[in-house]
Design an enzyme around this catalytic site. Structure first.
Site, PDB file in Angstrom:
ATOM      1  N   GLU A 213      -5.414   3.873   9.024  1.00  0.00           N
ATOM      2  CA  GLU A 213      -6.583   3.681   8.168  1.00  0.00           C
ATOM      3  C   GLU A 213      -6.475   4.684   7.033  1.00  0.00           C
ATOM      4  O   GLU A 213      -6.724   5.882   7.220  1.00  0.00           O
ATOM      5  CB  GLU A 213      -7.874   3.885   8.974  1.00  0.00           C
ATOM      6  CG  GLU A 213      -8.059   2.870  10.093  1.00  0.00           C
ATOM      7  CD  GLU A 213      -8.071   1.432   9.606  1.00  0.00           C
ATOM      8  OE1 GLU A 213      -8.369   1.210   8.413  1.00  0.00           O
ATOM      9  OE2 GLU A 213      -7.778   0.531  10.393  1.00  0.00           O
ATOM     10  N   CYS A 247     -12.954   7.468   2.140  1.00  0.00           N
ATOM     11  CA  CYS A 247     -11.786   6.629   1.894  1.00  0.00           C
ATOM     12  C   CYS A 247     -12.155   5.346   1.155  1.00  0.00           C
ATOM     13  O   CYS A 247     -11.327   4.764   0.465  1.00  0.00           O
ATOM     14  CB  CYS A 247     -11.065   6.312   3.193  1.00  0.00           C
ATOM     15  SG  CYS A 247     -12.078   5.442   4.420  1.00  0.00           S
TER      16      CYS A 247
END
Length: 472
Positions: A213, A247
């Site tokens: 991720e 993110c």
């Protein structure tokens, strides 16, 4: 206990105890939920200490409640997820004679978790929802950039789990490197793309399957039908939450050329409403470390030196150069060019380039000319335009008329594509990601003619079958 010994003990316990029952999986998840609820204040204190200044409410929402939600969802659905999944036989007629095909979801065993510093609790406990629901054990390596939070989590898990169930390993980069070389049954890493390359190389030594991720430059495309006030409020909320250290934070905005100034003023108004002051405002988060502070301010100075218009959104005009912590004002970079670092690197801070476009095709081409991002955001009410953006771009996930929010949907898979990640989790997709999908075919009992013809000596029956399959 050293890491290798911990892994060996967990693997041995997995074989000794057999597949975890639904009741045990639920009980383990409940222990995690209880840890989060009982340690709320301690978590807020630790994260605040690590950041220097981090909104307690933001920590409660993102790290604590944001972890309890996925854990609760997994707990409440795992019995259904665990059921074998029936599949059709090939050819289908076999099922009429008793043949069966199914997929069974089997625990992989021991899952390694390398979690980052930006949401240190959520990105540890969030993956555990799928890991524990799938019946696995876990070893966790939290970030050295949030040492207080990492040590707190180590203490928390030790208070409720044996090291045969969940073990936490703390330490610096050398510990992280050694951790990534362990022969886990699966490894999930959340962090920077540059670090992920090293993790992937290390995991390859033992052929460990990976979930990565990562991040990247998640774009915002403003359509001509977008409401600028609403869009700016939502974009700036996503850009200032955790000071943009997300993110999925919107990384740059593509707006019709004649709306750029309107977006700037709407963004200014939105920031003023959210943060009347910045310097001593507990709702506005600091940058986590001096290294990252210098990196982000370096992006701004590089853009300024190369001709960009830099607009700092400081409602009270505060001087942030002299401060106890590392706060950076929300900053817009106008007229950015591709040679600027701010347009080349993931920003991971409260800095937002805004670039004008002439046509939607130009905006789409700009996005497609770069690495595929973790998130993409479209604002507008034009259905045809929205569908064109969705069909013509590739991103890990998309939120329409907001930013970041697709990550909060437990019924949607969350993951990247290419440089922004591989694999996906959350909800049932997390359960499946951390499970081995075992294919099981049960042949019919009676040894009928069609089965016999597949064995030598071959005769007219198999030739007739081949003729039917191979002739055009």
């Amino acid at each position: 206990m050293d890491m290798q010994t911990a892994l060996e003990r967990q693997k041995a316990a997995h074989l000794r105890d057999g597949e975890a029952s639904a009741e045990l999986r639920i009980e383990r998840i409940d222990r995690c939920i209880r840890l989060l609820r009982e340690n709320r204040t301690a978590i807020e204190d630790a994260v605040n200490a690590d950041f220097g200044s981090r909104s307690r409410d933001a920590t409660a929402v993102t790290d604590i409640a944001g972890s309890i939600g996925p854990l609760t969802h997994a707990r409440d659905h795992l019995r259904t997820w665990m059921r074998p999944e029936k599949r059709k036989t090939t050819p289908a007629i076999l099922s009429l004679f008793g043949a069966r095909a199914e997929v069974r979801y089997q625990p992989k065993g021991v899952v390694g978790v390398i979690s980052p510093w930006n949401f240190p609790v959520n990105l540890t406990f969030g993956p555990l929802a799928g890991i524990l629901a799938a019946g696995n054990r876990a070893m966790i390596k939290p970030s050295e950039y949030t040492p207080a939070t990492s040590e707190l989590m180590k203490t928390m898990f030790a208070s409720s789990f044996s090291e045969e169930e969940i073990a936490v390993v703390t330490g610096g980069p050398e510990v992280g490197e050694a951790f990534s070389r362990l022969a886990f049954d699966h490894l999930i890493f959340t962090g920077a793309t540059s670090v992920a390359r090293h993790v992937m190389r290390a995991a390859a030594e033992n052929l460990v399957p990976l979930t990565l991720e990562l991040g990247g430059k998640s774009p915002v495309i403003l359509g001509r039908s977008a409401d600028l006030s609403t869009a700016a409020a939502r974009v700036m909320n996503g850009k200032t939450l955790n000071a943009g250290q997300i993110c999925l934070a919107p990384d740059y905005v593509l707006a019709p050329e004649d709306t750029v100034d309107g977006f700037v003023e709407a963004a200014r108004a939105a920031v003023t409403r959210m943060f009347p002051t910045l310097k001593d405002n507990p709702d506005y988060t600091s940058v986590v470390a001096q290294r990252h502070y210098e990196r982000i301010t370096g992006y701004v100075e590089d853009a300024r030196a190369k001709g960009a218009r830099v607009i700092e959104l400081k409602p009270e005009g505060e001087d942030l150069t002299q401060q106890e912590h590392r706060k950076i004002a929300p900053t817009l970079i106008l007229d950015p060019t591709d040679d600027m670092k701010v347009m080349q690197e993931e920003i991971f801070g409260p800095v937002l380039p805004v670039k004008g476009y002439r046509s939607l095709d130009d905006a789409i081409a700009y996005v497609n000319g770069r690495d595929r991002p973790l998130g993409l955001y479209y604002f507008g009410d034009d259905a045809a335009e929205r569908e064109k953006v969705l069909a013509s771009t590739t991103a890990g996930g998309v939120t329409v008329n907001d930013v970041v929010m697709h990550v909060a949907q437990e019924e949607l898979p969350f993951g990247g594509v290419g440089p922004s990640g591989m694999g996906s989790y959350h909800g049932v997709d997390g359960f499946r990601e951390f499970s081995h999908r075992k294919a099981v075919f049960t042949q019919m009992k009676k040894d009928i003619g069609p089965l016999k013809m597949l064995r030598p000596p071959y005769g007219a029956g198999i030739r007739k079958y081949l003729d039917s399959q191979l002739k055009a």
